[in-house]
Design a protein around this motif. Structure first.
Motif, mmCIF file in Angstrom:
data_model
loop_
_atom_site.group_PDB
_atom_site.id
_atom_site.type_symbol
_atom_site.label_atom_id
_atom_site.label_comp_id
_atom_site.label_asym_id
_atom_site.label_seq_id
_atom_site.Cartn_x
_atom_site.Cartn_y
_atom_site.Cartn_z
ATOM 1 N N TYR A 124 0.664 -1.253 0.094
ATOM 2 C CA TYR A 124 -0.003 -0.143 -0.031
ATOM 3 C C TYR A 124 0.887 1.323 0.042
ATOM 4 C CZ TYR A 124 -3.453 -3.233 1.219
ATOM 5 O OH TYR A 124 -4.533 -4.520 1.470
ATOM 6 N N VAL A 125 2.381 1.176 -0.257
ATOM 7 C CA VAL A 125 3.095 2.205 0.091
ATOM 8 C C VAL A 125 3.546 2.665 -1.365
ATOM 9 C CG1 VAL A 125 5.252 3.030 0.937
ATOM 10 C CG2 VAL A 125 3.944 1.919 2.534
ATOM 11 N N ARG A 126 3.688 3.831 -1.687
ATOM 12 C CA ARG A 126 4.226 4.173 -3.004
ATOM 13 C C ARG A 126 5.324 5.486 -2.798
ATOM 14 N NH1 ARG A 126 1.942 0.591 -3.546
ATOM 15 N NH2 ARG A 126 -0.207 -0.140 -4.756
ATOM 16 N N VAL A 127 6.305 4.948 -3.572
ATOM 17 C CA VAL A 127 7.274 6.200 -3.631
ATOM 18 C C VAL A 127 7.770 6.945 -4.866
ATOM 19 C CG1 VAL A 127 9.774 6.618 -2.910
ATOM 20 C CG2 VAL A 127 8.561 4.852 -1.566
ATOM 21 N N ASN A 128 7.543 8.293 -4.808
ATOM 22 C CA ASN A 128 7.760 8.803 -5.999
ATOM 23 C C ASN A 128 8.944 9.800 -5.897
ATOM 24 O OD1 ASN A 128 5.795 7.852 -7.720
ATOM 25 N ND2 ASN A 128 4.088 9.195 -6.537
ATOM 26 N N ALA A 129 9.656 10.238 -6.850
ATOM 27 C CA ALA A 129 10.775 11.337 -6.630
ATOM 28 C C ALA A 129 10.708 12.136 -7.558
ATOM 29 C CB ALA A 129 11.781 10.250 -6.519
ATOM 30 N N LYS A 130 11.749 13.265 -7.353
ATOM 31 C CA LYS A 130 11.974 14.565 -8.470
ATOM 32 C C LYS A 130 13.057 15.116 -8.171
ATOM 33 C CE LYS A 130 9.493 18.068 -5.943
ATOM 34 N NZ LYS A 130 8.471 19.009 -6.144
ATOM 35 N N ALA A 145 7.166 11.741 -9.514
ATOM 36 C CA ALA A 145 6.826 10.685 -10.376
ATOM 37 C C ALA A 145 7.348 9.327 -9.906
ATOM 38 C CB ALA A 145 7.065 11.159 -12.256
ATOM 39 N N PRO A 146 6.986 8.226 -10.432
ATOM 40 C CA PRO A 146 7.555 6.849 -9.969
ATOM 41 C C PRO A 146 9.124 7.188 -10.683
ATOM 42 C CG PRO A 146 5.500 6.573 -10.873
ATOM 43 C CD PRO A 146 5.597 8.066 -11.250
ATOM 44 N N VAL A 147 9.904 6.524 -10.201
ATOM 45 C CA VAL A 147 11.392 6.158 -10.713
ATOM 46 C C VAL A 147 11.258 5.069 -11.517
ATOM 47 C CG1 VAL A 147 13.688 5.811 -10.127
ATOM 48 C CG2 VAL A 147 12.333 7.133 -8.637
ATOM 49 N N SER A 148 11.885 5.032 -12.753
ATOM 50 C CA SER A 148 11.983 4.161 -13.822
ATOM 51 C C SER A 148 13.034 3.272 -13.540
ATOM 52 C CB SER A 148 12.029 4.984 -15.170
ATOM 53 O OG SER A 148 13.313 5.243 -15.321
ATOM 54 N N SER A 149 13.018 2.210 -14.371
ATOM 55 C CA SER A 149 13.996 1.150 -14.083
ATOM 56 C C SER A 149 15.406 1.569 -14.554
ATOM 57 C CB SER A 149 13.612 -0.105 -15.213
ATOM 58 O OG SER A 149 13.624 0.341 -16.334
ATOM 59 N N THR A 150 15.524 2.672 -15.446
ATOM 60 C CA THR A 150 16.717 3.320 -15.654
ATOM 61 C C THR A 150 17.167 4.191 -14.541
ATOM 62 O OG1 THR A 150 15.844 4.917 -17.074
ATOM 63 C CG2 THR A 150 16.521 3.001 -18.109
ATOM 64 N N GLY A 151 16.286 4.610 -13.590
ATOM 65 C CA GLY A 151 16.648 5.415 -12.472
ATOM 66 C C GLY A 151 16.326 7.099 -12.784
ATOM 67 N N LEU A 152 16.379 7.888 -11.886
ATOM 68 C CA LEU A 152 16.384 9.159 -11.893
ATOM 69 C C LEU A 152 17.400 9.880 -12.078
ATOM 70 C CD1 LEU A 152 14.450 11.695 -12.044
ATOM 71 C CD2 LEU A 152 14.410 11.608 -9.437
ATOM 72 N N VAL A 153 17.746 10.555 -13.194
ATOM 73 C CA VAL A 153 19.153 11.246 -13.277
ATOM 74 C C VAL A 153 19.013 12.741 -13.027
ATOM 75 C CG1 VAL A 153 21.229 11.617 -14.686
ATOM 76 C CG2 VAL A 153 19.962 9.414 -14.987
ATOM 77 N N SER A 154 19.927 13.147 -12.327
ATOM 78 C CA SER A 154 20.115 14.878 -11.967
ATOM 79 C C SER A 154 20.766 15.390 -13.129
ATOM 80 C CB SER A 154 20.828 15.037 -10.648
ATOM 81 O OG SER A 154 22.472 14.930 -11.012
ATOM 82 N N PRO A 155 20.409 16.815 -13.416
ATOM 83 C CA PRO A 155 21.189 17.389 -13.979
ATOM 84 C C PRO A 155 22.791 17.756 -13.668
ATOM 85 C CG PRO A 155 19.233 18.835 -13.357
ATOM 86 C CD PRO A 155 19.631 17.475 -12.442
ATOM 87 N N ALA A 156 23.597 18.157 -14.680
ATOM 88 C CA ALA A 156 25.093 18.076 -14.308
ATOM 89 C C ALA A 156 25.147 18.822 -13.023
ATOM 90 C CB ALA A 156 25.872 18.738 -15.381
ATOM 91 N N VAL A 157 25.941 18.429 -12.154
ATOM 92 C CA VAL A 157 26.478 19.248 -10.916
ATOM 93 C C VAL A 157 27.827 19.670 -11.217
ATOM 94 C CG1 VAL A 157 26.506 18.835 -8.495
ATOM 95 C CG2 VAL A 157 24.864 17.605 -9.475
ATOM 96 N N VAL A 158 27.988 20.936 -10.853
ATOM 97 C CA VAL A 158 29.405 21.438 -11.035
ATOM 98 C C VAL A 158 30.303 21.299 -9.797
ATOM 99 C CG1 VAL A 158 28.776 23.118 -12.894
ATOM 100 C CG2 VAL A 158 28.666 23.866 -10.507
ATOM 101 N N LYS A 159 31.721 21.405 -9.758
ATOM 102 C CA LYS A 159 32.302 21.388 -8.619
ATOM 103 C C LYS A 159 31.840 22.264 -7.794
ATOM 104 C CE LYS A 159 36.527 22.003 -10.001
ATOM 105 N NZ LYS A 159 37.905 21.885 -10.131
ATOM 106 N N GLY A 160 31.327 21.996 -6.480
ATOM 107 C CA GLY A 160 30.919 22.949 -5.295
ATOM 108 C C GLY A 160 29.517 23.112 -5.492
ATOM 109 N N GLY A 161 28.929 22.490 -6.486
ATOM 110 C CA GLY A 161 27.749 22.795 -6.716
ATOM 111 C C GLY A 161 26.716 21.785 -6.107
ATOM 112 N N SER A 162 25.619 21.769 -6.034
ATOM 113 C CA SER A 162 24.665 20.522 -5.369
ATOM 114 C C SER A 162 23.361 20.360 -6.226
ATOM 115 C CB SER A 162 23.996 21.135 -3.940
ATOM 116 O OG SER A 162 25.352 21.275 -3.100
ATOM 117 N N PHE A 167 11.647 13.016 -2.068
ATOM 118 C CA PHE A 167 10.882 11.835 -2.270
ATOM 119 C C PHE A 167 9.600 12.111 -1.701
ATOM 120 C CE2 PHE A 167 15.443 10.691 -1.968
ATOM 121 C CZ PHE A 167 15.757 9.908 -3.038
ATOM 122 N N GLN A 168 8.513 11.562 -2.189
ATOM 123 C CA GLN A 168 7.345 11.535 -1.685
ATOM 124 C C GLN A 168 6.601 10.268 -1.445
ATOM 125 O OE1 GLN A 168 3.856 11.826 -4.657
ATOM 126 N NE2 GLN A 168 3.345 13.424 -3.462
#
Length: 202
Positions: A124-130, A145-162, A167-168
């Motif tokens: 009965y538990v669902r996990v979505n992410a962004k 949205a649900p995480v697909s089988s390939t995973g959820l990929v972030s935009p590029a993160v520069v040095k010192g960036g975040s 998660f919902q």
């Protein structure tokens, strides 16, 4: 001489829910490419990726000093009940001290939801992410949205960036009273990968 050009690391995140536990963990790998270099000073660099829990501020590097994958526990805000959701997240920071361009991309795997002590709550538990630019976006209910089988990929993160993974965790409105008081363990893996930024290629 061999110059290290591509790196990868991962970690396991744990999200503690009122009804259970959500964890995140990982491992790392290293790729190398051959390159020529003029005589001179050789310095080392670290591929350091840090994780910080959004609601608690708990922090760790993705890989511990002994090479083991770190585990971070996330505590979503709110109380989970039938037809409701709670929210949490993790801030992932590119703390590398390598020279030149050193962007990374972070991937969150599909979460695994497991019953604790033979319960039936997991169904009965669902996990979505962004992904998000700020941790404040984790409390905004849109964009998940649900995480697909390939995973959820972030935009590029520069040095010192975040970057931020939000998660919902939701409990179906059809959850029966019999699952009250039961718990689930929710786990997923985060992987940090160096993006090629070398003009001549990796």
């Amino acid at each position: 001489m061999r110059t290290k050009r591509r790196l990868q690391t991962a970690a396991l995140i744990a999200i503690a829910v009122v009804l259970g536990l959500f964890t995140v963990q990982g491992t790392y790998a290293l790729w190398s490419a051959a390159a020529s270099a003029s005589p001179g000073t050789v310095t080392s660099a670290s591929f350091d990726t840090a994780m910080t829990a959004v609601n608690t501020g708990q922090s760790t590097t993705m890989t511990l000093s002994n090479g083991a994958a770190a585990t971070l526990t996330l505590s979503p805000a709110g109380t989970l009940g039938p037809g409701t959701s709670v929210y949490g997240g993790v801030v992932v920071t590119n703390n590398t001290n390598a020279g030149g361009q050193f962007n990374t991309a972070i991937t969150a795997s599909q979460p695994t939801i497991a019953n604790v002590n033979g319960g039936a709550l997991a169904g009965y538990v669902r996990v979505n992410a962004k992904t998000a630019a700020s941790s404040t976006e984790c409390s905004i209910a849109t964009g998940f949205a649900p995480v697909s089988s390939t995973g959820l990929v972030s935009p590029a993160v520069v040095k010192g960036g975040s970057t931020v993974f939000c998660f919902q965790i939701s409990l179906d409105s059809s959850a029966p009273a019999t699952v009250k008081g039961q718990a689930v363990n929710i786990s997923l893996q985060l992987t940090a990968r160096q993006l090629c930024g070398v003009p001549s290629g990796c």
